[in-house]
Design a protein around this motif. Structure first.
Motif, PDB file in Angstrom:
ATOM      1  N   PRO A 228       0.829  -1.062  -0.162  1.00 23.10           N
ATOM      2  CA  PRO A 228      -0.123   0.084   0.095  1.00 23.10           C
ATOM      3  C   PRO A 228       0.807   1.397  -0.012  1.00 23.10           C
ATOM      4  O   PRO A 228       1.996   1.397   0.199  1.00 23.10           O
ATOM      5  CB  PRO A 228      -0.858  -0.310   1.396  1.00 23.10           C
ATOM      6  CG  PRO A 228      -0.831  -1.632   1.765  1.00 23.10           C
ATOM      7  CD  PRO A 228       0.800  -2.117   1.304  1.00 23.10           C
ATOM      8  N   TYR A 229       0.288   2.384  -0.408  1.00 23.33           N
ATOM      9  CA  TYR A 229       1.006   3.458  -0.460  1.00 23.33           C
ATOM     10  C   TYR A 229       0.207   4.768  -0.191  1.00 23.33           C
ATOM     11  O   TYR A 229       0.448   5.671   0.171  1.00 23.33           O
ATOM     12  CB  TYR A 229       1.675   4.070  -1.920  1.00 23.33           C
ATOM     13  CG  TYR A 229       0.499   4.210  -2.856  1.00 23.33           C
ATOM     14  CD1 TYR A 229      -0.139   5.408  -3.222  1.00 23.33           C
ATOM     15  CD2 TYR A 229       0.506   3.327  -3.938  1.00 23.33           C
ATOM     16  CE1 TYR A 229      -1.154   5.569  -3.933  1.00 23.33           C
ATOM     17  CE2 TYR A 229      -0.539   3.297  -5.008  1.00 23.33           C
ATOM     18  CZ  TYR A 229      -1.186   4.501  -5.109  1.00 23.33           C
ATOM     19  OH  TYR A 229      -2.092   5.002  -6.100  1.00 23.33           O
ATOM     20  N   ILE A 230      -1.089   4.233   0.374  1.00 24.48           N
ATOM     21  CA  ILE A 230      -2.100   5.229   1.092  1.00 24.48           C
ATOM     22  C   ILE A 230      -2.938   4.374   2.107  1.00 24.48           C
ATOM     23  O   ILE A 230      -3.053   3.199   1.721  1.00 24.48           O
ATOM     24  CB  ILE A 230      -3.015   5.967   0.014  1.00 24.48           C
ATOM     25  CG1 ILE A 230      -3.876   6.970   0.796  1.00 24.48           C
ATOM     26  CG2 ILE A 230      -3.873   5.031  -0.653  1.00 24.48           C
ATOM     27  CD1 ILE A 230      -4.620   7.811  -0.284  1.00 24.48           C
ATOM     28  N   TYR A 231      -3.375   5.022   3.095  1.00 22.49           N
ATOM     29  CA  TYR A 231      -4.221   4.225   4.270  1.00 22.49           C
ATOM     30  C   TYR A 231      -5.487   4.840   4.484  1.00 22.49           C
ATOM     31  O   TYR A 231      -5.680   6.130   4.219  1.00 22.49           O
ATOM     32  CB  TYR A 231      -3.145   4.005   5.454  1.00 22.49           C
ATOM     33  CG  TYR A 231      -2.003   3.236   5.040  1.00 22.49           C
ATOM     34  CD1 TYR A 231      -2.016   2.042   5.030  1.00 22.49           C
ATOM     35  CD2 TYR A 231      -0.921   4.025   5.028  1.00 22.49           C
ATOM     36  CE1 TYR A 231      -0.790   1.446   4.716  1.00 22.49           C
ATOM     37  CE2 TYR A 231       0.431   3.402   4.466  1.00 22.49           C
ATOM     38  CZ  TYR A 231       0.352   2.203   4.509  1.00 22.49           C
ATOM     39  OH  TYR A 231       1.632   1.564   4.247  1.00 22.49           O
ATOM     40  N   GLY A 232      -6.586   4.162   4.943  1.00 21.96           N
ATOM     41  CA  GLY A 232      -7.596   4.635   5.584  1.00 21.96           C
ATOM     42  C   GLY A 232      -7.531   5.340   6.814  1.00 21.96           C
ATOM     43  O   GLY A 232      -6.387   5.606   7.349  1.00 21.96           O
ATOM     44  N   PHE A 233      -8.705   5.588   7.294  1.00 15.02           N
ATOM     45  CA  PHE A 233      -8.577   6.265   8.614  1.00 15.02           C
ATOM     46  C   PHE A 233      -9.040   5.418   9.772  1.00 15.02           C
ATOM     47  O   PHE A 233      -9.560   4.295   9.594  1.00 15.02           O
ATOM     48  CB  PHE A 233      -9.701   7.359   8.713  1.00 15.02           C
ATOM     49  CG  PHE A 233      -9.147   8.482   7.678  1.00 15.02           C
ATOM     50  CD1 PHE A 233      -8.327   9.636   8.096  1.00 15.02           C
ATOM     51  CD2 PHE A 233      -9.550   8.515   6.354  1.00 15.02           C
ATOM     52  CE1 PHE A 233      -7.905  10.335   7.273  1.00 15.02           C
ATOM     53  CE2 PHE A 233      -8.943   9.439   5.485  1.00 15.02           C
ATOM     54  CZ  PHE A 233      -8.367  10.626   5.898  1.00 15.02           C
ATOM     55  N   GLU A 234      -8.865   5.702  11.053  1.00 16.25           N
ATOM     56  CA  GLU A 234      -9.318   4.784  12.331  1.00 16.25           C
ATOM     57  C   GLU A 234     -10.597   4.366  12.239  1.00 16.25           C
ATOM     58  O   GLU A 234     -10.987   3.262  12.977  1.00 16.25           O
ATOM     59  CB  GLU A 234      -8.522   5.561  13.547  1.00 16.25           C
ATOM     60  CG  GLU A 234      -7.211   5.516  13.543  1.00 16.25           C
ATOM     61  CD  GLU A 234      -6.598   6.180  14.952  1.00 16.25           C
ATOM     62  OE1 GLU A 234      -7.595   6.777  15.808  1.00 16.25           O
ATOM     63  OE2 GLU A 234      -5.473   6.459  15.014  1.00 16.25           O
ATOM     64  N   ASP A 235     -11.368   5.227  11.761  1.00 17.54           N
ATOM     65  CA  ASP A 235     -12.889   5.004  11.917  1.00 17.54           C
ATOM     66  C   ASP A 235     -13.398   3.928  10.794  1.00 17.54           C
ATOM     67  O   ASP A 235     -14.433   3.775  10.606  1.00 17.54           O
ATOM     68  CB  ASP A 235     -13.671   6.180  11.966  1.00 17.54           C
ATOM     69  CG  ASP A 235     -13.625   6.894  10.565  1.00 17.54           C
ATOM     70  OD1 ASP A 235     -12.848   6.381   9.754  1.00 17.54           O
ATOM     71  OD2 ASP A 235     -14.306   8.003  10.202  1.00 17.54           O
ATOM     72  N   GLY A 236     -12.422   3.258  10.010  1.00 15.04           N
ATOM     73  CA  GLY A 236     -12.727   2.391   9.084  1.00 15.04           C
ATOM     74  C   GLY A 236     -13.151   2.814   7.761  1.00 15.04           C
ATOM     75  O   GLY A 236     -13.564   2.271   6.768  1.00 15.04           O
ATOM     76  N   THR A 237     -13.137   4.130   7.421  1.00 14.17           N
ATOM     77  CA  THR A 237     -13.121   4.729   6.127  1.00 14.17           C
ATOM     78  C   THR A 237     -12.095   5.108   5.413  1.00 14.17           C
ATOM     79  O   THR A 237     -11.126   5.334   5.718  1.00 14.17           O
ATOM     80  CB  THR A 237     -13.991   6.373   6.240  1.00 14.17           C
ATOM     81  OG1 THR A 237     -13.158   7.230   7.043  1.00 14.17           O
ATOM     82  CG2 THR A 237     -15.426   5.992   7.479  1.00 14.17           C
ATOM     83  N   PHE A 238     -12.274   5.450   4.009  1.00 12.10           N
ATOM     84  CA  PHE A 238     -11.229   6.026   3.117  1.00 12.10           C
ATOM     85  C   PHE A 238     -11.540   7.511   2.703  1.00 12.10           C
ATOM     86  O   PHE A 238     -10.448   7.996   2.492  1.00 12.10           O
ATOM     87  CB  PHE A 238     -11.361   4.909   2.009  1.00 12.10           C
ATOM     88  CG  PHE A 238     -10.223   5.437   1.145  1.00 12.10           C
ATOM     89  CD1 PHE A 238      -8.896   5.193   1.197  1.00 12.10           C
ATOM     90  CD2 PHE A 238     -10.558   6.240  -0.193  1.00 12.10           C
ATOM     91  CE1 PHE A 238      -7.883   5.372   0.218  1.00 12.10           C
ATOM     92  CE2 PHE A 238      -9.405   6.527  -1.165  1.00 12.10           C
ATOM     93  CZ  PHE A 238      -8.100   6.142  -0.864  1.00 12.10           C
ATOM     94  N   ARG A 239     -12.591   7.621   2.832  1.00 12.60           N
ATOM     95  CA  ARG A 239     -12.985   9.310   2.651  1.00 12.60           C
ATOM     96  C   ARG A 239     -12.693   9.797   1.205  1.00 12.60           C
ATOM     97  O   ARG A 239     -11.621  10.496   1.115  1.00 12.60           O
ATOM     98  CB  ARG A 239     -12.492  10.045   3.366  1.00 12.60           C
ATOM     99  CG  ARG A 239     -12.902   9.851   4.877  1.00 12.60           C
ATOM    100  CD  ARG A 239     -12.304  10.721   5.950  1.00 12.60           C
ATOM    101  NE  ARG A 239     -12.508  10.337   7.351  1.00 12.60           N
ATOM    102  CZ  ARG A 239     -11.869  10.616   8.478  1.00 12.60           C
ATOM    103  NH1 ARG A 239     -11.135  11.865   8.402  1.00 12.60           N
ATOM    104  NH2 ARG A 239     -12.244  10.144   9.666  1.00 12.60           N
ATOM    105  N   PRO A 240     -12.943   8.944   0.182  1.00 10.18           N
ATOM    106  CA  PRO A 240     -12.507   9.155  -1.292  1.00 10.18           C
ATOM    107  C   PRO A 240     -12.886  10.516  -1.880  1.00 10.18           C
ATOM    108  O   PRO A 240     -12.175  10.901  -2.721  1.00 10.18           O
ATOM    109  CB  PRO A 240     -13.584   8.030  -2.107  1.00 10.18           C
ATOM    110  CG  PRO A 240     -14.692   7.792  -1.162  1.00 10.18           C
ATOM    111  CD  PRO A 240     -14.125   7.906   0.429  1.00 10.18           C
TER     112      PRO A 240
END
Length: 620
Positions: A410-422
């Motif tokens: 991976p080179y990008i990650y999501g957030f602690e709340d389980g979202t990616f926020r596209p």
């Protein structure tokens, strides 16, 4: 109230109804009189008129010019576009806001339409509010055929192409129907073989209409409706094969729902009946197998330096299999099936489970390259072949790659709340981190170049410095980096341009455009004095970050996280990753436009290529 309109109201219930009257946008139902001759009931209802207006007030297209000029009463239009235009956006507005519009069968006021070479008919239907009144506007779009040039488009060959020392032999070749190996010879067609003094031998074949008539008559009741020319070369001496199919022959096959095939020892070319549809000119195929060892060695060297091949090979063995072949034709942008022969001698020592390690390397005339996995099929009798579909003809080379898999982190990650926020905007610090994770260079502490607003405690301090040291991403003229500023489209175009230059300096084969760049393009909203003008135009050539259908670039618009991963995947030649139906994020579902791009950038995975050359997740 217009007499042609319908009146819709609740049921009129006044007793002894004497009639209705309309006033002030209401319906009044008048009941009977009482003993004093006064109205006993006057009931009030809302009045709604269903309009019968099914006209447009506006109809526009994103490319070309509509003829005649739009008027609501005119329902037939035409437009001509050049071959480079592959799609067109239709926009419409109804005179009555309550009317509904469908474009090519889909409800909506705007639609992007793909264009075939030749004629594409687009229908815009307006349905009035009353549900009964309709009007259809028709736009006939004619897209030009590819330009004809000596370099790119073959022309009919004649015996006059040979010199005075050439030997000319007239003979015939078989025309058959049915599957290969179980076929029936129905007729023959003439072939002219020219043997030149330099040792080259050229076969000129023409499938004449009279022979096609005989063959299509025999197709009735056949399970395999394929008309096949078989061009033999038992001694493997022919250096070039030129096949001409006159338009009249094509028309006969099209009307008979027949497919067409050219069979040689170097390739099989299969043109489906759907690809023959409305092809109204003589069709040419020029087949040039690469037999000279020096030419093959030069091609092999280019292949083994190609960045895409190196990425897939993972330092494993890369072997050119069989004989490369160059195919030229005037049938472009229409799907055609090719099969390249896998001679048994090439398969010696190859285990059955390694047959999936064959790919086709395609080198286009513009310098671009691609790889297709293809699938193993029968070429003839007990001989295998590698089959794939193509709509752009070039030089085709089969490769055997020892380890046709790879792995991505991976080179990008999501957030602690389980979202990616596209749809969130990407920051400059986040972009620096994403880019640095795809570079082999590490942070050089001795050459760190701090910005006034970046301390060593900043989470992206090293990543920002790596990008600065490589000349890929820099700060502002005031000495700040602006880590929390959002990346604009112009800034991203500049970053891509710098990245490409950086990679091309390390490897001239990193991208197809390392050595040849064409900047002949302009956007309507980017002037030559704009700071990122050159980078924006170069990105059009790169094909990584382009503009919009209205020829605008929208330089100052901000980049979202989903847009960023799509662009970076193209830049670093990754994915999209298919074969997965869940993202792991609560806000990214399979119907999201960037679903597979997001999966590629966020999931650690091993991958392999499918038959179409797409990256799919490999199960461990």
């Amino acid at each position: 109230m217009q007499p042609s309109r319908l009146i819709k109201s609740d049921m009129l219930t006044a007793r002894d109804n004497l009639g209705v009257t309309v006033a002030n946008g209401k319906i009044y139902a008048i009941g009977g009189y009482d003993g004093d001759h006064k109205l006993s009931t006057v009931e009030e209802y809302d009045l709604h008129l269903l309009r019968d207006n099914a006209k447009l007030s506006n109809l526009t297209i994103s490319e070309g010019e509509i003829t005649p000029e739009f008027a609501a009463e005119i329902d037939e239009y035409s437009v001509e576009v050049v071959n480079d235009i592959t799609s067109i956006e239709v926009s419409s507005t109804a005179e009555d806001e309550h009317a509904t519009i469908t474009i090519d069968g889909e409800e909506g006021t705007n639609k992007l339409m793909d264009l075939l070479v030749g004629v594409t008919v687009i229908e815009v239907e307006v349905t009035a509010e009353d549900g009964e009144t309709k009007k259809t506007y028709t736009i006939t779009v004619t897209r030009d055929a590819p330009p004809i040039s000596d370099e790119s488009t073959p022309k009919p060959r004649s015996n006059s192409d040979s010199n005075s020392n050439s030997k000319v032999k007239e003979k015939v070749v078989n025309v058959e129907i049915g599957t290969v190996g179980d076929s029936e010879v129905i007729s023959t067609t003439p072939i002219t073989q020219i043997s030149n003094k330099d040792g080259s031998i050229i076969d000129d074949v023409t499938l004449i209409p009279e022979r096609v008539e005989d063959v299509v008559d025999s197709l009735n009741g056949s399970n395999d409706k394929t008309v096949r020319i078989v061009i033999p070369d038992e001694e493997d001496k022919v250096t070039e094969v030129n096949v001409t199919i006159p338009a009249s022959s094509l028309s006969l096959m099209e009307n008979a729902d027949a497919n067409f095939e050219i069979y040689t020892i170097n390739t099989r070319i299969i043109v489906s009946n759907s690809s023959l549809d409305k092809f109204n000119e003589d069709l040419f195929f020029h087949l040039i197998p690469i037999k000279q060892e020096d030419e093959k060695k030069e091609l092999e060297d280019r292949i083994k330096k190609d960045e895409q091949v190196l990425n897939i090979a993972n330092d494993g063995e890369i072997q050119v299999i069989g004989r490369p072949i160059n195919i030229e034709t005037n049938m472009q942008s229409r799907p055609v099936t090719l099969i390249l022969p896998l001679k048994n001698k090439f398969l010696q020592g190859v285990r059955q489970n390694n047959l999936d390690n064959f790919v086709v390397f395609i080198e286009h005339s513009d310098g671009s390259t691609e790889m297709i996995k293809g699938k193993i099929v029968t070429y003839h009798d007990n001989e295998l072949g590698l089959q794939f579909d193509i709509d752009n003809f070039s030089t085709f080379t089969m490769l055997y790659i020892e380890d046709l898999t790879g792995s991505h982190t991976p080179y990008i990650y999501g957030f602690e709340d389980g979202t990616f926020r596209p749809d969130d905007f990407i920051t400059r610090a986040q972009m620096a981190a994403m880019l640095s994770r795809n570079l082999s260079e590490t942070f050089d502490e001795d050459n760190s170049l701090p910005y006034q607003d970046i301390t060593q405690n900043h989470w992206a301090f090293e990543e920002i410095n790596i990008l600065k040291q490589q000349g890929i991403m820099e700060g502002y003229t005031n000495g700040h980096f602006g880590p929390e500023d959002h990346i604009t489209r112009a800034q991203m175009a500049n970053i891509i341009d710098r990245w490409v230059q950086n990679q091309c300096e390390k490897n001239t084969h990193a991208y197809m455009f390392c050595e040849s760049i064409d900047e002949e393009f302009d956007y309507t909203d980017v002037t030559s004095d704009y700071w990122a003008y050159d980078s924006i135009l170069l990105n059009k050539t790169y094909g990584i970050m382009t503009g919009f259908h209205d020829n605008s670039f929208k330089s100052e618009e901000k980049l979202t996280r989903s847009e960023a991963v799509r662009i970076l995947n193209q830049l670093i030649k990754r994915g999209p990753l298919y074969g997965i139906d869940t993202s792991g994020f609560t806000d990214v579902h399979p119907d999201h436009w960037a679903f597979y791009e997001i999966i590629e950038s966020t999931l650690e995975h091993q991958w392999e290529l499918d038959e179409e050359g797409k990256e799919i997740k490999k199960e461990r």
